[in-house]
Design an enzyme around this catalytic site. Structure first.
Site, short mmCIF file in Angstrom:
data_model
loop_
_atom_site.label_atom_id
_atom_site.label_comp_id
_atom_site.label_asym_id
_atom_site.label_seq_id
_atom_site.Cartn_x
_atom_site.Cartn_y
_atom_site.Cartn_z
N SER A 61 0.83 -1.19 0.00
CA SER A 61 0.00 0.00 0.00
C SER A 61 0.87 1.25 0.00
CB SER A 61 -0.95 -0.01 1.21
OG SER A 61 -0.22 -0.07 2.41
N ASN A 99 -2.11 -2.74 -9.27
CA ASN A 99 -1.25 -2.75 -10.44
C ASN A 99 -1.29 -4.11 -11.13
OD1 ASN A 99 1.51 -3.27 -11.82
ND2 ASN A 99 1.46 -1.05 -11.57
N ASP A 124 5.51 7.52 -5.36
CA ASP A 124 5.06 8.91 -5.40
C ASP A 124 6.23 9.90 -5.29
OD1 ASP A 124 2.42 8.27 -5.72
OD2 ASP A 124 1.92 8.42 -3.59
N ALA A 137 1.65 3.69 2.33
CA ALA A 137 2.58 3.95 3.43
C ALA A 137 3.21 2.69 3.99
CB ALA A 137 1.86 4.70 4.54
N ALA A 165 12.79 -21.04 -2.18
CA ALA A 165 12.37 -19.67 -2.47
C ALA A 165 12.80 -19.23 -3.86
CB ALA A 165 12.95 -18.72 -1.43
N ASP A 212 20.44 -14.34 4.60
CA ASP A 212 19.10 -14.92 4.75
C ASP A 212 19.11 -16.05 5.79
OD1 ASP A 212 16.38 -15.27 4.23
OD2 ASP A 212 16.73 -16.68 2.60
#
Length: 553
Positions: A150, A276, A180, A152, A363, A465
């Site tokens: 999102s 998106n 932004d 923020a 992964a 990792d």
């Protein structure tokens, strides 16, 4: 059940009516009404004062519209209709945070007024948890990994032991805010995401920094490089394409890492950036490639909206999780992992991984067992741009082989490297252990991990990792029980205390997502690290700083 929801954490003044006979599942009788009045600044980004002024004007209007709709449903239009003999709603749910304080206070004031007006309970909802719960609810998934993308925020979350655990998150800014910042630099108005998406369609891929550390990620370097590229004359369309391919590949990779760590086979997407199309396609391709399920709600439930507040409010109300008006203060820094999840069973968990002797889809690689050998191959990831994918697969293969051997030379148990082919992104290792650490967690083994991390940091490099899946334990081929570090693909050479601290941070997050008593285990690892490390004070000072950077710390 009919719940009024009110949302207004930043830019969207929104009210909703959610009606359902069963808040625990989607039914044919569910009804969702949403009324939204969005704040759109004339220029630049969101201005808190202007946003609050908009909320003050818009919230009363959207709330009254929703209440009128609730009256209509109660009088004869809804599944729970039958004439109004009581209030048109059963409870009022509102977003308590996180968000802009002035906006949240307006929302909370409106919610209290409506609750008192109809003499119904008040439900305080975490905005971020609502983003992921609306996807879980509408998908019908049991216990998925949740990616929130999102304005923020950017989190990877999974439910375990009564809370949503943060498996990974942005270390600087939210994904939407990062985009932004770039669009403001080139003079585009808020919101910038749709404009970047449009321009990216006509652009060629432009390489930008790719920053993934475990399941955490960072956007500040990407934005600086993107702004510099435009200033240097790189076509804006190309930079936009590079931004999308880079940022969304990072989010997709960490989502896959979370699926691999937990063993989950379900992923849901939440948040406004989730609208998106390229991000949704990347996540869908990744899940299809590894045999997992993916769900993205329709756009009206991805962007900030009161429908998700009302839906989660219904679950909380059914669980008896209401709040007294005198306790209903807002919390602009309300993190999702602070929420005590009342509406899910304590036995539910995102954690479902089990060791197998069959081929394992990790992964970013496929692992095959061949007697005393392990063959690890970084297969192409179709969701990534081919240029980026080739670079990452080759670089990580070389680095993994190099650092695995380097760690061994510095007294850290690692598998022997039998063969390496960087062009094919393939490594053949000695087979070690009989299970991953996550299935054999103990203080002594985690103590070993803390000691081994200190040794490689003393030698001037990081693992990158160190999750509970990247440590093998147990005995094999006559060796006694050992704790062995594997998978150095995200490692790199560095003397920086902050980079060393990130290894400890990643370990802590993985313990939170896979251990029943993560605090005790982490304490054991940190104590061992302090004893073994040449610069423990500097590392732990940096760790405190890192943990303070997570969103809303």
């Amino acid at each position: 059940m009919r719940i009024l929801g009110i949302e207004g954490t930043a830019w969207a003044a929104s009210a909703s009516v959610f009606e359902t006979p069963d808040p625990a599942r989607v039914t044919d009788d569910d009804h969702v009404f949403i009324e939204t009045d969005a704040y759109a600044p004339d220029s630049g980004g969101i201005h808190p004062r202007e946003a609050a002024e908009h909320m003050g004007e818009a919230i009363p209007t959207v709330v009254e519209t929703a209440i009128e709709h609730a009256h209509e449903r109660a009088a004869g239009g809804g599944a729970n209709a039958g004439g109004e003999s009581g209030p048109p709603i059963d409870a009022v749910a509102f977003a308590r945070g996180p968000g802009l304080g002035p906006c949240l206070r307006i929302v909370a004031t409106a919610a209290r007024a409506v609750a008192q007006r109809f003499d119904v309970p008040l439900v305080g909802v975490n905005h971020m948890v609502a983003h992921l719960e609306v996807g879980r609810h509408r998908s019908g998934f049991d216990s998925p990994v949740c990616l929130n993308a999102s304005g923020a925020n950017a989190h990877i979350l999974g439910y375990r032991n009564g809370r949503y655990r943060v498996l990974g998150e942005t270390m600087d800014t939210g994904v939407g805010n990062a985009i932004d910042k770039f669009t403001r630099h080139i003079g585009w108005s808020h919101p910038g995401g749709p404009k970047v998406e449009q321009h990216a369609r006509d652009g060629e891929y432009h390489e930008l920094p790719y920053v993934v550390k475990g399941m955490d990620f960072s956007f500040s370097g990407i934005m600086s490089a993107a702004k510099q590229a435009v200033d240097d004359g790189v076509p804006v369309d190309d930079v936009c394409r590079g931004m999308e391919e880079t940022i969304f590949a990072m989010l997709t990779e960490v989502s896959e890492r979370a699926l691999s760590l937990t063993g989950a086979d379900e992923l849901v997407l939440g948040g406004g950036v989730g609208q998106n199309d390229r991000l949704q396609r990347m996540l869908g391709e990744m899940c299809e490639q590894r045999g997992a399920k993916f769900y993205a709600p329709e756009n009206r439930f991805l962007r900030d909206n009161a429908g998700m507040i009302a839906m989660l409010g219904a679950k909380m109300y059914a669980a008896g999780d209401t709040i007294a008006i005198e306790d209903s203060r807002i919390d602009s820094n309300f993190r999702p992992d602070e929420v005590s999840v009342s509406w899910r069973g304590a036995e539910e968990s995102v954690d479902s991984y089990r060791t197998t002797d069959k081929e394992v889809q990790g992964a970013e690689a496929t692992v095959r067992f061949d007697g005393a050998r392990v063959i690890k191959e970084r297969v192409p990831r179709s969701y990534r741009h081919p240029t980026l994918d080739d670079r990452l697969r080759t670089e990580r293969t070389r680095q993994e082989a190099r650092l695995t051997s380097e760690a061994r030379r510095n007294g850290v148990p690692t598998p022997l490297v039998r063969d390496v082919d960087p062009q094919e992104a393939r490594i053949v290792f000695q087979r070690v252990g009989d299970a991953d650490l996550r299935e054999g967690l103990s203080e002594s083994r985690v103590t070993d991990v803390g000691r081994w991390l200190a040794r490689i940091h003393n030698a001037g490099f990081v693992h990158g990792d160190p999750t509970t899946r990247n440590v093998r334990v147990g005995s094999r081929d006559g060796h006694p029980d050992r704790t062995v570090l594997i998978d150095f693909g995200l490692g790199y050479y560095t003397q920086e205390a902050e980079d060393h601290a990130m290894d400890l941070h990643v370990l802590a997050q993985s313990l939170a997502g896979t251990a029943d008593d993560p605090e005790t285990l982490l304490s054991a690892a940190e104590d061992a690290y302090r004893t073994e490390s040449d610069h423990a004070d500097a590392v732990f000072d940096s760790l405190d700083d890192i943990e303070g950077r997570g969103r809303y710390q």
